[in-house]
Design an enzyme around this catalytic site. Structure first.
Site, PDB file in Angstrom:
ATOM      1  N   LYS A   1       0.840  -1.203   0.000  1.00  0.00           N
ATOM      2  CA  LYS A   1       0.000   0.000   0.000  1.00  0.00           C
ATOM      3  C   LYS A   1       0.877   1.256   0.000  1.00  0.00           C
ATOM      4  O   LYS A   1       0.618   2.210  -0.737  1.00  0.00           O
ATOM      5  CB  LYS A   1      -0.945  -0.023   1.221  1.00  0.00           C
ATOM      6  CG  LYS A   1      -2.030  -1.092   1.089  1.00  0.00           C
ATOM      7  CD  LYS A   1      -2.810  -1.347   2.379  1.00  0.00           C
ATOM      8  CE  LYS A   1      -3.785  -2.519   2.172  1.00  0.00           C
ATOM      9  NZ  LYS A   1      -4.556  -2.876   3.364  1.00  0.00           N
TER      10      LYS A   1
ATOM     11  N   GLN B   1      -4.430  -1.816   9.747  1.00  0.00           N
ATOM     12  CA  GLN B   1      -4.423  -3.132   9.105  1.00  0.00           C
ATOM     13  C   GLN B   1      -4.963  -4.195  10.060  1.00  0.00           C
ATOM     14  O   GLN B   1      -4.582  -4.246  11.229  1.00  0.00           O
ATOM     15  CB  GLN B   1      -2.983  -3.461   8.651  1.00  0.00           C
ATOM     16  CG  GLN B   1      -2.856  -4.719   7.813  1.00  0.00           C
ATOM     17  CD  GLN B   1      -3.514  -4.624   6.433  1.00  0.00           C
ATOM     18  OE1 GLN B   1      -3.703  -3.543   5.883  1.00  0.00           O
ATOM     19  NE2 GLN B   1      -3.873  -5.757   5.875  1.00  0.00           N
TER      20      GLN B   1
ATOM     21  N   ASP C   1     -10.767   2.553   4.282  1.00  0.00           N
ATOM     22  CA  ASP C   1     -11.032   1.110   4.156  1.00  0.00           C
ATOM     23  C   ASP C   1     -12.528   0.844   3.995  1.00  0.00           C
ATOM     24  O   ASP C   1     -12.929  -0.250   3.597  1.00  0.00           O
ATOM     25  CB  ASP C   1     -10.572   0.388   5.430  1.00  0.00           C
ATOM     26  CG  ASP C   1      -9.262  -0.352   5.246  1.00  0.00           C
ATOM     27  OD1 ASP C   1      -8.963  -0.751   4.109  1.00  0.00           O
ATOM     28  OD2 ASP C   1      -8.556  -0.545   6.254  1.00  0.00           O
TER      29      ASP C   1
HETATM   30  N1  GUN Z   1      -6.900  -7.172   6.293  1.00  0.00           N
HETATM   31  C1  GUN Z   1      -7.227  -7.854   5.165  1.00  0.00           C
HETATM   32  N2  GUN Z   1      -7.678  -7.016   4.207  1.00  0.00           N
HETATM   33  C2  GUN Z   1      -7.642  -5.773   4.744  1.00  0.00           C
HETATM   34  C3  GUN Z   1      -7.970  -4.492   4.240  1.00  0.00           C
HETATM   35  O1  GUN Z   1      -8.425  -4.315   3.092  1.00  0.00           O
HETATM   36  N3  GUN Z   1      -7.784  -3.463   5.097  1.00  0.00           N
HETATM   37  C4  GUN Z   1      -7.310  -3.622   6.359  1.00  0.00           C
HETATM   38  N4  GUN Z   1      -7.186  -2.545   7.135  1.00  0.00           N
HETATM   39  N5  GUN Z   1      -6.998  -4.799   6.861  1.00  0.00           N
HETATM   40  C5  GUN Z   1      -7.156  -5.875   6.051  1.00  0.00           C
END
Ligand code: GUN
Length: 292
Positions: free
Chosen positions: A52, A96, A119
């Site tokens: 990211k 995350q 998100d």
């Molecule tokens: N864990 C798995 N996929 C995601 C996501 O798209 N965002 C976040 N914050 N955690 C995740």
């Protein structure tokens, strides 16, 4: 069979976003700034968060990676979320998941300002998504919608089976595909661990979205000839031929299923890059939403 190439599609999106950044700079405006909070050192989470941050760098977004030990208390994490909510330099941020067991994920998610929740996990954004109001859409299902749309996959009137009912993929995916939009207008069945005759239901589907985290779960006998198959699974499995000792395997038995499909996503290089591209789209939107 046509490969739904998420890597290539995400690259096209990044090119558009790069241009948006150039336009903003030329207009004397600020560029979007994403912050990412990573707690602990779960291998998958580290890889995703790094990807990211790398995407931000490539596009020209600002980014801040905040790493915390998995001994962080819930209170400390809540106070970090609060700080990011109030930081005018940060347009959007993510925490995350998963978080360590001693931290309540819902409590942390609910503490994020919905206007910075890129998100799309906050209950306010989920609620707005259900009502089809402007909001941040969860990155993985939004990325799948974008992948279908940009590759000319027809969804209107199709029977779709979503396998898995997680809050971040299966449940929002079922809603997004069923609403009156393009892509959308599917008749959606959401199947899960308590579903009767799951295999037969999947076999009826024109479009299959596999999101249960069980490697190779969708086998050729469960797939109708000509189906569209989207594989969200990314489980690490042992592979002594790789330097790392592992490789990613999806929820679909790709080798045996691919020949039956009209379209199928690979793992890796399918849904994963699209999730990151969606997060970038949401980050630009966050900045615009906040009037910058
Ligand atoms: N864990 C798995 N996929 C995601 C996501 O798209 N965002 C976040 N914050 N955690 C995740």
């Amino acid at each position: 069979m046509i490969l739904l190439d998420g890597k290539r599609t995400a690259e096209a999106i990044r090119t558009e976003l790069k241009q948006a950044v150039i336009n903003r700079k030329e207009g004397g405006r600020k560029v979007p700034h994403l912050a990412a909070v990573l707690v602990g050192n779960d291998g998958g989470s580290v890889t995703y968060v790094n990807a990211k941050v790398k995407a931000c760098e490539e596009i020209g977004f600002e980014s801040t990676l905040i790493k915390k030990d998995n001994t962080i208390t819930e209170e400390e994490l809540m106070s970090l979320v609060n700080k990011l909510n109030n930081d005018p330099e940060v347009d959007g941020f993510i925490v995350q998941l998963p978080l360590p067991a001693h931290i309540d994920e819902l409590k942390v998610t609910e503490a994020i300002d919905p206007k910075k929740d890129v998100d799309g996990f906050h209950p306010v954004n989920i609620g707005k998504m259900v009502l089809d109001l402007p909001c941040f859409l969860p990155a993985t299902p939004a990325g799948i919608m974008e992948l279908l749309s940009r590759n000319g996959v027809e969804t209107s009137g199709k029977d779709c089976v979503v396998i898995g009912r997680s809050n971040i993929v299966g449940t929002p995916m079922s809603i997004m595909l069923s609403r009156n939009s393009n892509p959308g207008n599917c008749t959606v069945t959401l199947v899960h661990s308590r579903t009767k005759n799951l295999k037969e239901k999947v076999k009826q589907a024109d479009i299959i979205i596999a999101a249960i985290g069980k490697p190779g779960f969708v086998t050729a006998d469960m797939v109708k000839e000509g189906a569209v198959v989207v594989d969200v699974g990314t489980t690490r499995i042992e592979d002594p031929t790789k330097k790392s000792g592992w490789r990613l395997r999806g929820d679909v038995d790709f080798e045996n299923v691919a020949d039956k499909c009209s379209f199928i996503t690979p793992v890796p290089g399918g849904v994963g890059p699209m999730t990151i591209a969606s997060l970038m789209i949401n980050t630009l939107k966050a900045m615009e939403l906040n009037g910058k």
